[in-house]
Design a protein around this motif. Structure first.
Motif, PDB file in Angstrom:
ATOM      1  N   THR A 150      83.367  59.090 -27.481  1.00 14.51           N
ATOM      2  CA  THR A 150      83.338  60.423 -28.079  1.00 14.51           C
ATOM      3  C   THR A 150      84.464  61.290 -27.520  1.00 14.51           C
ATOM      4  O   THR A 150      85.160  61.993 -28.261  1.00 14.51           O
ATOM      5  N   GLN A 151      84.640  61.247 -26.192  1.00 13.20           N
ATOM      6  CA  GLN A 151      85.710  62.021 -25.572  1.00 13.20           C
ATOM      7  C   GLN A 151      87.082  61.583 -26.098  1.00 13.20           C
ATOM      8  O   GLN A 151      87.953  62.426 -26.401  1.00 13.20           O
TER       9      GLN A 151
ATOM     10  N   SER B 178      79.858  58.007 -24.365  1.00  7.25           N
ATOM     11  CA  SER B 178      80.473  59.265 -23.958  1.00  7.25           C
ATOM     12  C   SER B 178      81.995  59.145 -23.916  1.00  7.25           C
ATOM     13  O   SER B 178      82.715  60.044 -24.377  1.00  7.25           O
ATOM     14  N   GLN B 179      82.511  58.039 -23.382  1.00  2.00           N
ATOM     15  CA  GLN B 179      83.954  57.840 -23.321  1.00  2.00           C
ATOM     16  C   GLN B 179      84.555  57.736 -24.723  1.00  2.00           C
ATOM     17  O   GLN B 179      85.626  58.283 -24.995  1.00  2.00           O
TER      18      GLN B 179
END
Length: 983
Positions: A103-104, A100-101
């Motif tokens: 992708t962000q 997730s990090q």
């Protein structure tokens, strides 16, 4: 000079008046110093890759939380921005980040909220690094960015906010990497003030006179931060645990006070630059570990000020460097100053501070601090380059020999990983608190540990590849086991014992020189691969009061090698029943003495037994000299004292020894040595080598390898544990007319980052006449007058100066218990390392020494790689040669004498090889000589076999991220390199 022009009390009054007037409606109603301003707030965290904590310590306690919380906060608000600088830390975070990090972060990068600037592995030091190591660490960081996010996100802007001065090599490197602009900070304080008053803190910088400002590698737009302040204004960090009175948040309760104080900082800045646009760094060391608190306060402050344009006369916005520079450089009708040439005031080195209780503190001590670490880094740089070149050339060469000799893909990957281990270690030490020697002692230990691990890994790869090349002659024969541990030669004791020594040359020129190894017998001979005895000499080891070895050998063996460019040869040491060529200890004549090799005469006087003159037979140049050691005592009283960063002596230096030193003379056919002891902690050995194939009639400017043996004097000091608060220098007092205080002019020359030569102007009116007149010297320094030049080539970065006419001094070691108040409180520079800082003295004409001193810089700093194997008892060189491929020459001939192979590497099996060729000469030191002429090299003719032919090639920027034009078919690749350029 600027330092003299601006050094007056009136200047400081003017600065105060300007700052007071520019506080606008808050302090002087009706006064406005600038049109409506646009404040570009650049959020950043300056993350030292080692300093007060180790790399892991900083990452685990701070950096991890910086990136965790910054990514989270930027995702919440698309107006927020952040710049990331040191890829060493971002790589660590990325490796451990969640999906997730990641992708962000990729979305933030694409949205231009999160921007990489500089993008090197570290924010490199500028006073002690070599240009090539700077390129390596920058390219490593850029490669990671390109591989992870895409080449379009590789930085276009530099961010050098914390190094302790700025040299011309960095903007040149940035320009060669297609940077648009860069930011600098520390410089001479008076120059900073003068630029502020002239609204000239932004300018085009063209530091290299050999690279035209209008050319592709010429000028670069430069923004200098005012007041040496890269941290947030008015300490408005909005993060620290502090009382609201000292660091209040921007909230409804404190907004009037915070906005007023903020504005009071903005008005002077708006008056110091030529456009209404102001770049404001917002952050400091290891900030944003609680990004939510920072961004929420700044959001509120921006909203409050932007809603009141008539009151504040400026607006604010979050920005990256691209936002700022794209805006400023798009403006028309702005006349930007141009700083051109390597003048001292343009090079911004040395930097100084203007503390209220000590107005003239110069950042010149770090040029020498931790010389043991500086040497380790230099040695590791050489190992890395050698491993890169051998790995790149050996893979296709072995593949052409058939499947039995090919390095497998698994081995290739393993070797690449081993070499990369050293590349990472060398890259991290380029940090401005790494190679500078300005970290706490346990962080220095970390750098050493990482370098040793990398040395071991890369050396294993190098020796394994050499063993494969050796084994390519006979199928099925076991590959020899090679080691670089010379201590195994102590096992050579009995008749018939022997050892093979593979000597690898990573330079693009044939190297002919003496190599030294320790042995415990002088009953031996040395042969080449054909069994022919070569020039060698065994000299007895002098018993000393200190040593760098746990068990010193009885003898030092010197033998002549003649190695092809980028290739290797094998030599053999065989124990015999008869005594070999041995140097003899000779009584010292009372009336002085001379040692000579036919090309140089080195005279030692009768009064002090010092080296007192050097005569060059070839050029008919004599320079008188008194070469001796002097000690500065560091200032230990008052408000400002010396330390790891600052050099602040309490007065002139004193000789270490006023009487003649204990001396030993060893005479021999090929090597003459003079050992001298000046103190229990200080000695040196002066050597002169004789090449039997050279003659005194050889041209002194020739690039022939025969001329590189006889044309220098070697001096190897041993500096041990000194008294506290002392700094030792080697000082040459010559009869060269180089300027003096009485003449009002003093000049000498040293190199910027082993790249371009810079004329160093001594300021005899400096408020700090000693510390303020020290400059960095990376490879060499020299003084000259009409027709004569005295050059000192050395093996690590050192501080240097020329404080009197004819003097040239270089600082070797320093150990201090005092603190210069730059952050190391409680951890002073107490350095007990025993060091052996080797140097080479060259006496010649300016024209003759230009190429010679450059070549010796490379010979000294890129020594041959040795691979040693013990032979089975009774094994003859001829039988070993029948089994193994004892030599290899991948090039048909030498590179042109003024072109150096800076880089030849294959980062991994997936990427193309990278070749960088450097023109080594500068018009500053060799104007009008053949050395400075543009030169071409035809690689199609240079490579020795079809297995090493070039299939395709393309030109790239210096970081080698992408082609500047489409690939073209080889093998006829012709490269032309202009003076001081790199292609």
């Amino acid at each position: 000079r600027a330092a003299n022009m601006y050094a007056s009390p009136f200047l400081h009054v003017v600065v105060v008046m300007v700052m007071l007037m520019c506080m606008g409606p808050f302090l002087v109603p009706g006064v406005s110093c600038a049109p409506a301003g646009r404040i570009f707030v650049v959020p950043h965290s300056h993350d030292d890759v080692g300093w007060l904590q180790t790399i892991d310590g900083y990452y685990n306690t701070k950096v991890k939380y910086i990136y965790d919380t910054v990514v989270e906060e930027l995702t919440k608000n698309s107006a927020r921005k952040f710049i990331s600088v040191e890829m060493a830390y971002f790589h660590m975070w990325w490796t451990n980040a969640t999906d997730s990090q990641r992708t962000q972060t990729k979305k933030l990068v694409e949205n231009k909220q999160f921007q990489f600037v500089s993008g090197g592995w570290v924010m490199h030091d500028e006073g002690c690094t070599t240009f090539s190591s700077g390129v390596e660490q920058m390219s490593k960081g850029h490669k990671f960015i390109a591989d992870t996010f895409g080449a379009e996100y590789v930085p276009r802007h530099g961010w050098q906010i914390d190094p302790f001065g700025a040299t011309g090599a960095t903007p040149t490197m940035y320009k060669m990497m297609n940077f648009q602009a860069h930011v600098i900070d520390r410089m001479n304080w008076h120059v900073n003030v003068a630029l502020s008053l002239n609204r000239s803190l932004e300018f085009y910088w063209a530091p290299n006179p050999d690279l035209p400002a209008s050319g592709p590698h010429g000028k670069i737009f430069t923004h200098a931060i005012d007041n040496h302040q890269y941290c947030s204004p008015m300490t408005a960090h909005f993060q620290w645990d502090a009382s609201p009175e000292t660091n209040p948040p921007a909230d409804p309760q404190h907004i009037i006070d915070v906005s007023t104080r903020w504005a009071a900082q903005m008005y002077p800045k708006m008056a110091e630059y030529r456009t209404p646009n102001v770049l404001v760094p917002f952050g400091c060391d290891f900030e944003y570990w609680n990004a939510s608190a920072i961004y929420s306060s700044m959001d509120y402050l921006m909203s409050y000020i932007n809603a009141r344009p008539s009151q504040f006369n400026f607006t604010m916005e979050y920005a990256t460097l691209s936002d700022y520079f794209d805006t400023v450089l798009a403006l028309e009708n702005v006349e930007w100053p141009i700083m051109q040439g390597p003048d001292p005031d343009v090079a911004f080195m040395p930097a100084s501070e203007n503390y209220t209780d000590s107005p003239f503190a110069f950042w010149t001590g770090y040029f020498t601090s931790r010389p043991g670490l500086k040497k380790h880094i230099r040695d590791s740089e050489a190992r890395l380059r050698a491993a890169d070149i051998l790995y790149t050339l050996a893979r296709p060469a072995l593949a052409a020999l058939g499947p039995n000799n090919t390095i497998t893909e698994e081995q290739q990957a393993a070797y690449a990983d081993q070499i990369e281990t050293l590349r990472q270690a060398v890259s991290e030490t380029q940090h401005h608190d790494g190679v500078s020697g300005t970290s706490r002692f346990y962080v220095v230990d970390m750098y050493h540990d990482d370098l040793w691990a990398g040395d071991y890994a890369a050396t294993n790869a190098t020796l394994s590849i050499l063993a494969s090349l050796l084994n390519s002659k006979t199928k099925g024969a076991p590959a020899p086991v090679l080691t670089n541990d010379t201590s195994i030669l102590s096992k050579l004791q009995n008749d018939g014992d022997g050892a093979g020594i593979v000597v690898y040359n990573s330079l693009g020129w044939t190297r002919r020189e003496f190599v030294s190894v320790p042995v415990n017998t002088n009953y031996l001979s040395v042969t080449d691969e054909a069994g022919t005895i070569i020039p060698y000499q065994v000299n007895p080891t002098i018993s000393t009061t200190m040593t760098t070895d746990d068990a010193p050998s009885k003898y030092n063996l010197y033998f002549m090698v003649d190695i092809p460019p980028l290739g290797y040869k094998t030599y053999f040491i065989i124990v015999t029943q008869t005594e070999g060529i041995t140097g003899q200890i000779t009584p010292i004549p009372r009336n002085g003495f001379t040692i000579s090799n036919g090309a140089l005469d080195v005279v030692f006087d009768s009064r002090r037994l010092h080296m007192s003159s050097v005569y060059n037979h070839v050029s008919n140049v004599t320079i008188k000299t008194d070469t001796d050691y002097w000690v500065y005592n560091s200032l230990t009283t008052g408000n400002q004292q010396g330390g790891a960063y600052f050099f602040i002596p309490d007065g002139p230096a004193q000789r270490v020894l006023e009487t003649p030193p204990k001396s030993v003379l060893i005479e021999g056919k090929f090597v003459q040595e003079v050992y001298q002891e000046f103190a229990p902690w200080l000695s040196h050995t002066i050597r002169l080598y004789t090449d039997p194939m050279a003659s005194s009639s050889s041209s002194s400017s020739s690039s022939s390898p025969l001329s590189e043996v006889n044309n220098y004097v070697e001096i190897v000091p041993v500096v041990g544990v000194m008294a506290n608060n002392t700094e030792v220098v080697i000082r040459h007092v010559t009869d060269v007319s180089s300027g003096s205080p009485s003449s009002g002019e003093g000049v000498y020359y040293s190199d910027d980052n082993a790249f371009q030569t810079v004329r160093r102007q001594i300021d005899f009116n400096s408020p700090s006449p000693i510390g303020g007149n020290y400059f960095p010297s990376i490879y060499r320094a020299y003084i000259e007058d009409k027709g004569r030049r005295f050059s000192h080539v050395h093996d690590r970065s050192e501080g240097s100066s020329a404080l009197e006419q004819g003097q040239l001094e270089l600082m070797l070691h320093r150990s201090l218990t005092t603190d210069d108040r730059q952050g190391l409180s409680g951890y002073p520079l107490i350095d007990t390392d025993i060091i052996t800082p080797s140097c080479r003295i060259i006496v010649d004409t300016p024209e003759g020494s230009a190429m010679t001193s450059r070549h010796h810089s490379f010979l000294l700093n890129f020594p041959p790689i040795l691979g040693i194997t013990l032979l089975a008892h009774g094994t003859s060189p001829s039988s070993w040669t029948q089994t193994y491929n004892t030599s290899w020459a991948p090039l048909i001939e030498d590179m042109p004498e003024n072109l150096h192979i800076m880089t030849l590497s294959s980062p991994d099996v997936l990427h193309p090889s990278v070749l960088r060729v450097q023109h080594i000469c500068s018009s500053v030191e060799a104007a009008g000589s053949a050395c400075v002429k543009p030169t071409s090299v035809d690689w199609g003719k240079l490579l020795a076999s079809s297995s090493l032919s070039i299939d395709q090639y393309c030109p790239t920027s210096l970081n080698s991220i992408a082609c500047n034009s489409p690939m073209v078919d080889g093998p006829g690749m012709i490269v032309q390199v202009n003076t001081t350029d790199i292609m």
